[in-house]
Write a protein that holds these residues in place. Structure first.
Motif, short mmCIF file in Angstrom:
data_model
loop_
_atom_site.label_atom_id
_atom_site.label_comp_id
_atom_site.label_asym_id
_atom_site.label_seq_id
_atom_site.Cartn_x
_atom_site.Cartn_y
_atom_site.Cartn_z
N GLN A 1 0.80 -1.08 -0.26
CA GLN A 1 0.08 0.04 0.23
C GLN A 1 0.94 1.28 -0.01
O GLN A 1 0.37 2.16 -0.71
CB GLN A 1 -0.86 0.00 1.31
CG GLN A 1 -1.94 0.94 1.16
CD GLN A 1 -3.10 0.87 -0.03
OE1 GLN A 1 -2.83 0.05 -0.86
NE2 GLN A 1 -4.30 1.06 0.31
N LYS A 2 1.84 1.14 0.63
CA LYS A 2 3.04 2.31 0.66
C LYS A 2 3.38 2.46 -0.85
O LYS A 2 3.73 3.77 -1.22
CB LYS A 2 4.12 2.16 1.84
CG LYS A 2 3.74 2.18 3.05
CD LYS A 2 4.88 2.10 4.08
CE LYS A 2 4.53 1.80 5.29
NZ LYS A 2 5.74 1.55 6.20
N LEU A 3 3.62 1.79 -1.38
CA LEU A 3 4.02 1.59 -2.65
C LEU A 3 3.16 2.23 -3.67
O LEU A 3 3.62 3.25 -4.59
CB LEU A 3 4.41 0.17 -3.39
CG LEU A 3 5.20 0.05 -4.87
CD1 LEU A 3 6.66 0.96 -4.49
CD2 LEU A 3 5.24 -1.31 -5.06
N VAL A 4 1.87 1.81 -3.46
CA VAL A 4 0.72 2.73 -4.23
C VAL A 4 0.66 3.90 -3.98
O VAL A 4 0.51 4.93 -4.87
CB VAL A 4 -0.67 1.80 -4.04
CG1 VAL A 4 -1.72 2.70 -4.78
CG2 VAL A 4 -0.63 0.42 -4.58
N LEU A 5 0.77 4.24 -2.69
CA LEU A 5 0.77 5.66 -2.05
C LEU A 5 1.72 6.57 -2.78
O LEU A 5 1.46 7.69 -2.94
CB LEU A 5 0.56 5.55 -0.66
CG LEU A 5 0.02 6.84 -0.06
CD1 LEU A 5 -1.50 6.95 -0.31
CD2 LEU A 5 0.17 6.90 1.55
N ALA A 6 3.02 5.97 -2.84
CA ALA A 6 4.11 6.70 -3.14
C ALA A 6 3.85 7.05 -4.70
O ALA A 6 4.24 8.14 -5.16
CB ALA A 6 5.34 5.90 -2.94
N ARG A 7 3.63 6.27 -5.52
CA ARG A 7 3.24 6.56 -6.90
C ARG A 7 2.30 7.18 -7.07
O ARG A 7 2.40 8.48 -7.81
CB ARG A 7 2.80 5.24 -7.72
CG ARG A 7 2.74 5.23 -8.98
CD ARG A 7 1.95 4.17 -9.62
NE ARG A 7 0.60 3.84 -9.51
CZ ARG A 7 0.10 2.71 -9.16
NH1 ARG A 7 0.92 1.57 -8.96
NH2 ARG A 7 -1.08 2.28 -8.58
N GLU A 8 1.02 7.40 -6.36
CA GLU A 8 0.14 8.48 -6.50
C GLU A 8 0.34 10.00 -6.10
O GLU A 8 0.10 10.83 -6.72
CB GLU A 8 -1.30 7.87 -5.98
CG GLU A 8 -1.97 6.67 -6.65
CD GLU A 8 -1.84 6.78 -8.04
OE1 GLU A 8 -2.62 7.64 -8.49
OE2 GLU A 8 -1.45 6.04 -8.79
N LEU A 9 1.08 10.03 -4.85
CA LEU A 9 1.30 11.23 -4.39
C LEU A 9 2.53 11.61 -4.84
O LEU A 9 2.69 12.99 -4.84
CB LEU A 9 1.39 11.02 -2.86
CG LEU A 9 0.25 10.62 -1.90
CD1 LEU A 9 0.70 10.62 -0.52
CD2 LEU A 9 -0.90 11.41 -2.36
#
Length: 520
Positions: free
Chosen positions: A412-420
Motif C-alpha cells: 500500500q505504501k508503494l501505491v501511495l508513493a506512486r500516486e502522491l
C-alpha cells in the motif's frame, strides 16, 4: 483443562519464519482475541488450526488430545469452525439451504432438520435471521449470522472469526460482540482475529499479541489498555507514532472554488443496474471528505467514476471549476492532477509480478521523461524514483523482487508513493488502510493528511467509522446508492452515522444538505 493447547507451533515459508514457537492455552467458554501487525503470523496460525497448513514443528491439542495436522476435514469433524472475512455462502441458496449444505450433504440430515437446528441456535444467540430468504437478498449482517449458524449446526466447539465486522454497521457490530459473549457463556470457545481494539475490549476475556511470528504476550483484558496493546503490537519504540493527527477543519464559503464538485451523479454497476443515484457534494481546498457506509452501497462505483474508470449515466464532475470529461482515466492525472488509491491493491493498484520500480512508473510509462525516444524506458530514472520512495515512505523490501513479495502495508505504501508523487490536487483514497496493521494504518493516514496542507483535497472512502472520525473534516454517508446525509466531525457520533447508514436521516440540528454538504 484448556480447551485448546498450542505447543511450540512453528511454520516457515521459503526459509522465512512465519511462526516461531507459539505456545498458548485457551480456556473453554471464553472469547480470546488475537492481535498483531500485518505479517505477525495471525492468518498462518488460524490456517494451522483449521488444518489448511501443516506446522513444521509443534502440536495442537483439543481437550488434551492431539489434533492431526494438515487435515481440514478432520479439523471440522473435531469441532473447529472458521468464519472467514469473505463469507463462504452460496448466494442463490436460501439461508437454510446453506446451513444444510454445511452438514456435508449427508442424507440423514435434511433441510428441515438443519433449518430447525439453525432457528434454535438463532434464538439462543439473539439472532434475527430469515432462513427462507436467498443469501443474495440478505443484508451483510444477516449473511454473517447465517455463516455463524452454519458452523454451529455442524457442531463447532471452537469458532474462529477473522475480521468479522468489516462489512457491518455499528449497531450490527455491537450485536455481534454480544453474540460472541453468549457463545462463550454457552461453553464454546471463540477466537477473535481483529485489528480493532474496541472489539477486543467489548468481547474478549483474554488477548494474545503476535509480533513478527512470535507470541509477545497473553493477558486478561482487565490488565491492559488500548495504548498498552498498541505498544505490544508495534514495539515500544514505535508506539508513539501510531495515532494520526486530526485533520484541520475546512469549509467552503461563497468565494472559494471547490477542488471537487459532484452534481447529480448517476452511475450503473457492471450489470447495468443502478449503483449510485443523485449524488452531489463539494470538497474545499485542504479538506478531507469521508464517505461512510456498509460496503456495497455504491462507494466503489463512485470512486471508479471519479477516477475515470467508469462512465457515469448522468451528472457532472468538476475539478477546480473545470468540467472533467467522463470516462478518461489518463486525463484525470495529466490534466486535472487527480490521483487514485484503489481498494484492491493486488488487482488494480499493482502489477504483482513486476518489481517496485516498474510499479512506480506505471502512470508515466507512456510519456516523457520516463518514456524516452523510440519507446525506451529510462531505467535509471525509475531506479532513482524507487530509491526516493523507499526513503520517503519507508517501503521495506521493495529494492529487490516482485511486488507480491511485499507485505500488505508495504504494497500500500508503494501505491501511495506512486500516486502522491504527482503532487495531486485531488486524492481519491478508497479503503486505503484495509487489511493494514496499526503502524501502517497510521503511516498512510499521516501521508494523506500531509497532502491537505498543500491545499489539496481528499475523498476518503472507508467502512471504518473510527478512522473516518479521526481523519475527515466532514463525513458523507451512503446507503442504497444515495447520500443520506453529510455531517461534520463533531456531529459524527456512532448513533447518527449508524442511523444514516441504515437509510435514515440525521437529527435536524446536526444535518447538512445531502446535496452539497452545506448547513441545512
Amino acid at each position: 483443562m484448556p480447551r485448546l493447547t498450542l505447543d511450540g507451533i512453528a511454520k516457515s515459508f521459503g526459509g522465512v519464519p512465519a511462526l516461531d514457537g507459539i505456545t498458548l492455552d485457551i480456556a473453554p467458554g471464553t472469547v480470546h482475541a488475537v492481535l498483531g501487525e500485518n505479517g505477525a503470523g495471525k492468518s498462518t496460525l488460524m490456517n494451522i488450526l483449521s488444518g489448511l497448513y501443516r506446522p513444521d514443528a509443534g502440536q495442537v491439542a483439543l481437550d488434551g488430545r492431539p489434533v492431526p495436522p494438515g487435515d481440514p476435514k478432520r479439523a471440522l469433524d473435531l469441532g473447529f469452525g472458521m468464519i472467514h472475512q469473505h463469507l463462504t455462502l452460496v448466494d442463490r441458496f436460501t439461508g437454510a439451504e446453506n446451513v444444510a449444505l454445511a452438514t456435508g450433504g449427508r442424507l440423514d440430515r435434511g433441510l428441515g432438520r438443519a433449518r430447525a437446528e439453525a432457528l434454535a441456535l438463532a434464538a439462543e444467540l439473539g439472532f434475527t435471521v430469515d432462513l427462507d430468504a436467498r443469501v443474495e437478498d440478505m443484508p451483510p449482517g444477516m449473511r454473517q449470522r447465517v455463516e455463524i449458524l452454519k458452523v454451529l449446526v455442524r457442531g463447532a466447539r471452537i469458532v474462529v472469526l477473522d475480521e468479522p465486522t468489516s462489512v457491518l454497521t455499528p449497531a450490527e457490530a455491537l450485536g455481534l460482540m454480544a453474540a460472541l459473549r453468549r457463545l462463550a457463556a454457552a461453553g464454546r470457545t471463540v477466537l477473535l482475529v481483529t485489528h480493532k481494539l474496541a472489539e477486543v475490549f467489548a468481547a474478549a476475556d483474554e488477548v494474545t499479541v503476535l509480533r513478527r511470528g512470535r507470541l509477545v504476550a497473553t493477558l486478561p483484558i482487565g490488565r491492559v489498555d488500548a495504548d498498552g496493546l498498541a505498544a505490544l503490537m508495534v514495539g515500544a519504540d514505535e508506539a508513539g507514532t501510531v495515532a494520526a493527527a486530526p485533520a484541520a477543519p475546512s469549509t467552503i464559503d461563497g468565494q472559494t472554488t471547490p477542488v471537487l464538485e459532484v452534481a447529480g451523479l448517476d452511475i450503473d454497476d457492471d450489470a447495468g443496474r443502478p449503483a449510485v443515484r443523485g449524488v452531489s457534494f463539494r470538497i474545499a481546498p485542504g479538506e478531507v471528505l469521508g464517505i461512510a457506509g456498509v460496503d456495497g452501497n455504491g462507494q466503489a462505483e463512485l470512486a471508479e467514476a471519479l477516477a475515470g474508470l467508469r462512465r457515469p449515466v448522468a451528472g457532472d464532475v468538476l475539478v477546480d471549476g473545470v468540467t472533467v470529461t467522463p470516462g478518461r482515466a489518463r486525463d484525470r492525472l495529466t490534466r486535472h492532477r487527480v490521483a487514485y488509491v484503489p481498494r484492491d491493491r493486488h488487482h488494480t493498484g499493482l502489477v504483482l509480478d513486476m518489481d517496485g520500480a516498474r510499479n512506480l512508473i506505471l502512470r508515466d510509462v507512456d510519456r516523457p521523461p520516463v518514456r524516452r525516444r523510440f519507446g525506451i524506458i529510462d531505467q535509471a530514472r525509475a531506479a532513482r524514483r524507487l530509491a526516493q520512495a523507499i526513503t520517503d515512505f519507508d517501503i521495506r523490501g521493495a529494492a529487490h523482487g516482485p511486488a507480491r513479495a511485499l507485505s500488505g502495508g508495504n504494497q500500500q505504501k508503494l501505491v501511495l508513493a506512486r500516486e502522491l508523487g504527482h503532487a495531486p490536487r485531488l486524492l481519491i483514497a478508497e479503503q486505503p488502510t484495509k487489511g493494514l496493521d496499526v503502524a501502517a494504518t497510521a503511516f498512510v493516514q499521516r501521508k494523506v493528511l500531509d497532502l491537505t496542507r498543500s491545499g489539496a483535497a481528499v475523498l476518503y472512502i472507508s467502512t471504518e467509522l473510527d478512522e473516518l472520525r479521526m481523519v475527515a473534516d466532514r463525513i458523507a454517508v451512503m446507503s442504497g446508492g444515495r447520500i443520506t446525509g453529510i455531517v461534520t466531525r463533531a456531529e459524527a457520533d456512532p448513533q447518527t452515522l449508524g442511523r444514516l447508514m441504515g437509510g435514515g436521516s440525521a437529527s435536524p440540528a446536526a444535518a447538512t444538505d445531502p446535496r452539497t454538504g452545506d448547513a441545512a
